[in-house]
Design a protein around this motif. Sequence first.
Motif, PDB file in Angstrom:
ATOM      1  N   HIS A 123      35.539  37.862  42.437  1.00 11.13           N
ATOM      2  CA  HIS A 123      35.877  39.033  41.621  1.00 11.13           C
ATOM      3  C   HIS A 123      34.933  40.209  41.863  1.00 11.13           C
ATOM      4  O   HIS A 123      35.298  41.358  41.619  1.00 11.13           O
ATOM      5  N   SER A 158      36.540  46.052  47.841  1.00  9.34           N
ATOM      6  CA  SER A 158      37.793  46.128  48.595  1.00  9.34           C
ATOM      7  C   SER A 158      37.498  46.100  50.091  1.00  9.34           C
ATOM      8  O   SER A 158      36.457  46.591  50.542  1.00  9.34           O
ATOM      9  N   LYS A 172      40.789  40.968  50.626  1.00  8.10           N
ATOM     10  CA  LYS A 172      41.048  42.118  49.753  1.00  8.10           C
ATOM     11  C   LYS A 172      41.608  43.313  50.520  1.00  8.10           C
ATOM     12  O   LYS A 172      41.321  44.468  50.216  1.00  8.10           O
ATOM     13  N   GLU A 203      48.970  40.386  45.822  1.00  6.48           N
ATOM     14  CA  GLU A 203      48.813  40.578  44.378  1.00  6.48           C
ATOM     15  C   GLU A 203      48.578  39.264  43.638  1.00  6.48           C
ATOM     16  O   GLU A 203      48.032  39.270  42.535  1.00  6.48           O
ATOM     17  N   ASN A 240      44.854  38.918  44.252  1.00  4.15           N
ATOM     18  CA  ASN A 240      44.106  40.038  43.666  1.00  4.15           C
ATOM     19  C   ASN A 240      44.902  40.654  42.517  1.00  4.15           C
ATOM     20  O   ASN A 240      45.360  41.797  42.612  1.00  4.15           O
ATOM     21  N   GLN A 286      44.180  44.148  41.232  1.00  2.61           N
ATOM     22  CA  GLN A 286      44.533  45.286  42.069  1.00  2.61           C
ATOM     23  C   GLN A 286      46.042  45.477  42.162  1.00  2.61           C
ATOM     24  O   GLN A 286      46.518  46.360  42.858  1.00  2.61           O
ATOM     25  N   SER A 332      44.085  34.346  39.521  1.00  3.15           N
ATOM     26  CA  SER A 332      44.860  33.859  40.659  1.00  3.15           C
ATOM     27  C   SER A 332      44.841  32.334  40.720  1.00  3.15           C
ATOM     28  O   SER A 332      43.789  31.713  40.557  1.00  3.15           O
TER      29      SER A 332
END
Length: 348
Positions: free
Chosen positions: A192, A196, A228, A312, A315, A318, A327
């Motif tokens: 986490h 990015s 990411k 997604e 992440n 995001q 996740s």
Amino acid sequence: MRNHVALAAIHGTLVSWLQYTLNCGHHDISQACQNFIKWNLELVAKTADFGNFDLDILVSLLHQSSLVVKDEMTLYKCLEHWLNYQASRLRAQLLPEEVEATLYQLVIAVMSPVRFPMMSPRQLADLLMSPLTKKYKEFFVERMSIGMSFHSGQINRVKEVSMSEKDGALLFEPRLYTVDTCSSLLTIENFHSLPSYHMRTLVFSSHSSLAEYAGDRVCEWVVDIYPKGVWFKKFFLIVWQGTVEMPEHVKRSVRLSLTCKEPLNSNMRVKIGVLIYGLQDGVEHIARVTEIIHRFSKKDRVLNLDDLLPFEELNPQQGSVSENVVSPFLVGPNKDMLKLHIVISPAN
């Protein structure tokens, strides 16, 4: 049921679930059960329910090359456990002479798909001490001799077996073995907090040949994982007309880039498996597998695998889903670790 497959495995009911859903025609659920068993066989084999495996379904599973297991010897031991369960069950139902005749047929059925050529010569030698091997010596010695023919480079014998036996060629094809001679584990902790476009690199080596006679040459691999997204920075492309400016580009993809540092021949064909772990009902397991056959050469040394996971899903913060969603592909006590196994074996 589909959302609790991992829990069923731990509680020793997954094999029964698989057979029930197959009989009822629930294909989506039966496929989920089958994938879990196929990718987490050692976990399932430790439960009593493994002994309830229907012979035909088990044999069908054994013919698959996408089976994930430490090595072929481990699979042999799992099947030995299944046969012991069948022996106990048969002794309570049949006469002694009927038990032996039935057991012999079961041994042939489940051990014929075992890929003895994928065992090392040392493992094949150790099998001679197995009580099961001693009991059915004639059958096992013949199967083990196929393995030794492969390791000693007897090409004609290998071709003969490949052509004469049903699915004979599969005996010389590796499964997804997690032994360290052809695989490596990659973990990314504190997921986490990663920025990015973060990249993590793993360097490892795998054997360049499955057969003993070819020696111990290894091939070195570089794995770059972009969990990411990928950021292609602005650069200048030099072409014969002049210099062209290429704009930056962001790709929302979970990418794995695999580089063969020095291909050992001009046309090196390998089987690549990416095993991604997940968490369901608190049970860590292999949740997704990507498998591909690829040829590497001096001119083509890099393979990019995009969309290894839905971006997604890995992440959610995001993406468009709630920020509180974690996740299912993050494991560990804090659910903040991405864990995957890279498997690379020579493809015949």
